[in-house]
Motif scaffolding. Structure first.
Motif, PDB file in Angstrom:
ATOM      1  N   VAL A  87       5.541  -4.661   0.008  1.00 19.32           N
ATOM      2  CA  VAL A  87       4.473  -4.245  -0.908  1.00 19.32           C
ATOM      3  C   VAL A  87       4.735  -4.798  -2.311  1.00 19.32           C
ATOM      4  O   VAL A  87       3.812  -4.977  -3.102  1.00 19.32           O
ATOM      5  CB  VAL A  87       4.382  -2.696  -0.953  1.00 19.32           C
ATOM      6  CG1 VAL A  87       3.472  -2.221  -2.071  1.00 19.32           C
ATOM      7  CG2 VAL A  87       3.871  -2.176   0.376  1.00 19.32           C
ATOM      8  N   GLY A  88       6.019  -5.073  -2.604  1.00 23.25           N
ATOM      9  CA  GLY A  88       6.315  -5.648  -3.914  1.00 23.25           C
ATOM     10  C   GLY A  88       7.202  -4.784  -4.795  1.00 23.25           C
ATOM     11  O   GLY A  88       7.369  -5.052  -5.978  1.00 23.25           O
ATOM     12  N   VAL A  89       7.790  -3.711  -4.223  1.00 29.25           N
ATOM     13  CA  VAL A  89       8.763  -2.937  -5.002  1.00 29.25           C
ATOM     14  C   VAL A  89      10.032  -3.791  -5.091  1.00 29.25           C
ATOM     15  O   VAL A  89      10.547  -4.241  -4.076  1.00 29.25           O
ATOM     16  CB  VAL A  89       9.065  -1.569  -4.339  1.00 29.25           C
ATOM     17  CG1 VAL A  89      10.108  -0.799  -5.130  1.00 29.25           C
ATOM     18  CG2 VAL A  89       7.778  -0.753  -4.202  1.00 29.25           C
ATOM     19  N   GLU A  90      10.508  -4.029  -6.323  1.00 37.05           N
ATOM     20  CA  GLU A  90      11.685  -4.890  -6.523  1.00 37.05           C
ATOM     21  C   GLU A  90      12.935  -4.248  -5.920  1.00 37.05           C
ATOM     22  O   GLU A  90      13.048  -3.020  -5.890  1.00 37.05           O
ATOM     23  CB  GLU A  90      11.929  -5.084  -8.032  1.00 37.05           C
ATOM     24  CG  GLU A  90      10.756  -5.675  -8.806  1.00 37.05           C
ATOM     25  CD  GLU A  90      10.619  -7.171  -8.578  1.00 37.05           C
ATOM     26  OE1 GLU A  90      11.610  -7.804  -8.165  1.00 37.05           O
ATOM     27  OE2 GLU A  90       9.509  -7.693  -8.800  1.00 37.05           O
ATOM     28  N   LEU A 119      -6.363  -0.441   0.020  1.00 42.73           N
ATOM     29  CA  LEU A 119      -6.392  -0.892  -1.378  1.00 42.73           C
ATOM     30  C   LEU A 119      -6.767  -2.374  -1.455  1.00 42.73           C
ATOM     31  O   LEU A 119      -7.516  -2.793  -2.331  1.00 42.73           O
ATOM     32  CB  LEU A 119      -5.034  -0.632  -2.049  1.00 42.73           C
ATOM     33  CG  LEU A 119      -4.684   0.846  -2.286  1.00 42.73           C
ATOM     34  CD1 LEU A 119      -3.247   1.002  -2.756  1.00 42.73           C
ATOM     35  CD2 LEU A 119      -5.644   1.491  -3.296  1.00 42.73           C
ATOM     36  N   LYS A 120      -6.244  -3.155  -0.500  1.00 43.93           N
ATOM     37  CA  LYS A 120      -6.596  -4.587  -0.484  1.00 43.93           C
ATOM     38  C   LYS A 120      -8.091  -4.765  -0.209  1.00 43.93           C
ATOM     39  O   LYS A 120      -8.741  -5.616  -0.801  1.00 43.93           O
ATOM     40  CB  LYS A 120      -5.775  -5.332   0.564  1.00 43.93           C
ATOM     41  CG  LYS A 120      -4.331  -5.561   0.126  1.00 43.93           C
ATOM     42  CD  LYS A 120      -3.532  -6.335   1.168  1.00 43.93           C
ATOM     43  CE  LYS A 120      -2.116  -6.598   0.667  1.00 43.93           C
ATOM     44  NZ  LYS A 120      -1.163  -6.847   1.758  1.00 43.93           N
ATOM     45  N   ILE A 129      -1.223  -3.854  -6.663  1.00 46.14           N
ATOM     46  CA  ILE A 129      -0.777  -2.780  -5.754  1.00 46.14           C
ATOM     47  C   ILE A 129       0.713  -2.501  -5.981  1.00 46.14           C
ATOM     48  O   ILE A 129       1.140  -1.346  -6.054  1.00 46.14           O
ATOM     49  CB  ILE A 129      -1.053  -3.159  -4.279  1.00 46.14           C
ATOM     50  CG1 ILE A 129      -2.574  -3.234  -4.043  1.00 46.14           C
ATOM     51  CG2 ILE A 129      -0.420  -2.142  -3.324  1.00 46.14           C
ATOM     52  CD1 ILE A 129      -2.992  -3.785  -2.686  1.00 46.14           C
ATOM     53  N   ALA A 130       1.496  -3.556  -6.131  1.00 44.74           N
ATOM     54  CA  ALA A 130       2.941  -3.389  -6.370  1.00 44.74           C
ATOM     55  C   ALA A 130       3.171  -2.559  -7.638  1.00 44.74           C
ATOM     56  O   ALA A 130       3.995  -1.642  -7.662  1.00 44.74           O
ATOM     57  CB  ALA A 130       3.614  -4.756  -6.505  1.00 44.74           C
ATOM     58  N   SER A 134       4.777   1.234  -7.752  1.00 42.44           N
ATOM     59  CA  SER A 134       6.018   1.429  -8.515  1.00 42.44           C
ATOM     60  C   SER A 134       5.832   2.504  -9.586  1.00 42.44           C
ATOM     61  O   SER A 134       6.728   3.299  -9.847  1.00 42.44           O
ATOM     62  CB  SER A 134       6.465   0.126  -9.179  1.00 42.44           C
ATOM     63  OG  SER A 134       6.740  -0.835  -8.178  1.00 42.44           O
ATOM     64  N   ARG A 135       4.662   2.518 -10.203  1.00 41.60           N
ATOM     65  CA  ARG A 135       4.456   3.455 -11.308  1.00 41.60           C
ATOM     66  C   ARG A 135       3.990   4.830 -10.860  1.00 41.60           C
ATOM     67  O   ARG A 135       4.108   5.803 -11.607  1.00 41.60           O
ATOM     68  CB  ARG A 135       3.482   2.859 -12.326  1.00 41.60           C
ATOM     69  CG  ARG A 135       4.168   1.747 -13.122  1.00 41.60           C
ATOM     70  CD  ARG A 135       3.244   1.028 -14.075  1.00 41.60           C
ATOM     71  NE  ARG A 135       2.425   1.943 -14.841  1.00 41.60           N
ATOM     72  CZ  ARG A 135       1.278   1.585 -15.415  1.00 41.60           C
ATOM     73  NH1 ARG A 135       0.842   0.347 -15.284  1.00 41.60           N
ATOM     74  NH2 ARG A 135       0.577   2.443 -16.108  1.00 41.60           N
ATOM     75  N   ALA A 136       3.431   4.935  -9.654  1.00 41.63           N
ATOM     76  CA  ALA A 136       3.021   6.244  -9.114  1.00 41.63           C
ATOM     77  C   ALA A 136       3.617   6.354  -7.711  1.00 41.63           C
ATOM     78  O   ALA A 136       2.930   6.117  -6.724  1.00 41.63           O
ATOM     79  CB  ALA A 136       1.500   6.366  -9.085  1.00 41.63           C
ATOM     80  N   PRO A 137       4.908   6.695  -7.622  1.00 38.85           N
ATOM     81  CA  PRO A 137       5.619   6.620  -6.337  1.00 38.85           C
ATOM     82  C   PRO A 137       5.002   7.437  -5.207  1.00 38.85           C
ATOM     83  O   PRO A 137       5.219   7.146  -4.049  1.00 38.85           O
ATOM     84  CB  PRO A 137       7.020   7.133  -6.674  1.00 38.85           C
ATOM     85  CG  PRO A 137       7.158   6.972  -8.139  1.00 38.85           C
ATOM     86  CD  PRO A 137       5.778   7.126  -8.714  1.00 38.85           C
ATOM     87  N   TYR A 138       4.219   8.472  -5.540  1.00 38.37           N
ATOM     88  CA  TYR A 138       3.625   9.299  -4.482  1.00 38.37           C
ATOM     89  C   TYR A 138       2.346   8.689  -3.916  1.00 38.37           C
ATOM     90  O   TYR A 138       1.787   9.199  -2.945  1.00 38.37           O
ATOM     91  CB  TYR A 138       3.291  10.697  -5.016  1.00 38.37           C
ATOM     92  CG  TYR A 138       4.462  11.655  -5.047  1.00 38.37           C
ATOM     93  CD1 TYR A 138       5.166  11.941  -3.880  1.00 38.37           C
ATOM     94  CD2 TYR A 138       4.849  12.291  -6.219  1.00 38.37           C
ATOM     95  CE1 TYR A 138       6.235  12.832  -3.894  1.00 38.37           C
ATOM     96  CE2 TYR A 138       5.916  13.186  -6.243  1.00 38.37           C
ATOM     97  CZ  TYR A 138       6.605  13.451  -5.079  1.00 38.37           C
ATOM     98  OH  TYR A 138       7.644  14.327  -5.078  1.00 38.37           O
TER      99      TYR A 138
END
Length: 306
Positions: A87-90, A119-120, A129-130, A134-138
């Protein structure tokens, strides 16, 4: 910033109870008071610690400790990590992410993939989306239906286009996971108590989405000071709504200093006009020399007299 809101807050994205209900299996009773005691015996926990998961934070979350003890790293956790990376989480964010949302480890990967696909389908790009996840983990704990309802709510409530609605939630993804009551209340406050027109509220929210989740008391106090004491009209506040994100004390101190110097001029038609942006966003040094035309020492001396 909003990342350090305690979990009891009304803004808690998804309540602990809701998250716990997502977990199906019966959980082991924790015999020990801390997860740390299990690390030596549990390969899974040891690997999570290596990833950067903070177990002392995880065990503060309802049933999250027991959940981790029921999972097998190779069988259960690896696929979720691969999914999050996809998804793009580093890599260096995986630990902090799971610390904030350990419950995702109990989710079915296919369900998670369906949510990302949704979402796509709504034309959110991969990088967007990444950033949101990352900013809203839930975010990914929500069903497609719930995400869809949320997007619809903001679109209809604010009268935004699809594109504007997307832009709004990309910048503040917590709007998709937070409770809607405070948002509805803030919109009411802006309209009824502060007297903004619908199109002004649209502009304000689009420029500073945080207004939707700000404390109502603070919004009212800040508005009262800007509008009733400083005499700033609605249309000017609509142009510079970021002023609502500033500390009221800072606005007061600077306004009083400018008043003392005879420089408090907020009318754009006047030559000595000072914009609200200049008033609040500049550092003290720059504010003093460029706006107040005074030294920082003068300002500090003045503040002592208040």
């Amino acid at each position: 910033d909003w990342d350090d809101i305690p979990s009891s807050s009304a803004l808690e994205e998804i309540s602990e109870e809701e998250a716990v209900q997502i977990i199906a299996e019966p959980l082991l009773p924790l015999r020990s008071s801390t997860l740390r005691d299990y690390v030596d015996h549990s390969e899974t926990l040891a690997k999570l610690v290596n990833l950067g998961v903070d177990l002392s934070q995880v065990e503060k979350r309802q049933k999250a400790g027991q959940l981790l003890l029921t999972l097998d790293f190779e069988k259960d956790i690896r696929k979720i990590l691969l999914f999050l990376k996809d998804v793009g989480v580093e890599d260096n964010q995986l630990g902090p992410f799971l610390t904030k949302n350990p419950y995702i480890l109990a989710e079915d990967v296919e369900a998670l993939e369906t949510r990302v696909a949704y979402l796509k389908s709504k034309k959110f790009g991969k990088a967007e989306i990444a950033q949101m996840v990352s900013r809203a983990p839930y975010l990914l704990l929500f069903s497609v239906e719930r995400l869809d309802n949320r997007l619809g709510f903001f679109k209809n409530e604010l009268g935004f286009s699809v594109k504007k609605t997307k832009d709004l939630v990309i910048r503040l993804p917590r709007l998709l996971t937070g409770k809607l009551e405070p948002v509805k209340e803030n919109l009411q406050v802006c309209q009824i108590e502060l007297g903004f027109q619908h199109n002004e509220i649209q502009q304000i929210v689009f420029k500073t989405p945080k207004i939707l989740t700000a404390s109502k008391k603070r919004l009212k106090q800040t508005f009262d000071y800007l509008h009733n004491i400083m005499g700033i009209p609605h249309h000017m506040l609509t142009r510079f709504p970021q002023v609502f994100n500033s500390k009221l004390l800072r606005i007061k101190e600077r306004h009083m200093f400018l008043t003392f110097l005879g420089r408090a001029q907020y009318d754009p038609a006047q030559p000595s006009y000072i914009s609200l942006d200049q008033l609040v966003s500049l550092p003290d040094e720059v504010f003093c020399t460029e706006i107040a035309k005074a030294s920082i020492q003068d300002f500090e001396k003045f503040l002592k007299t208040l």
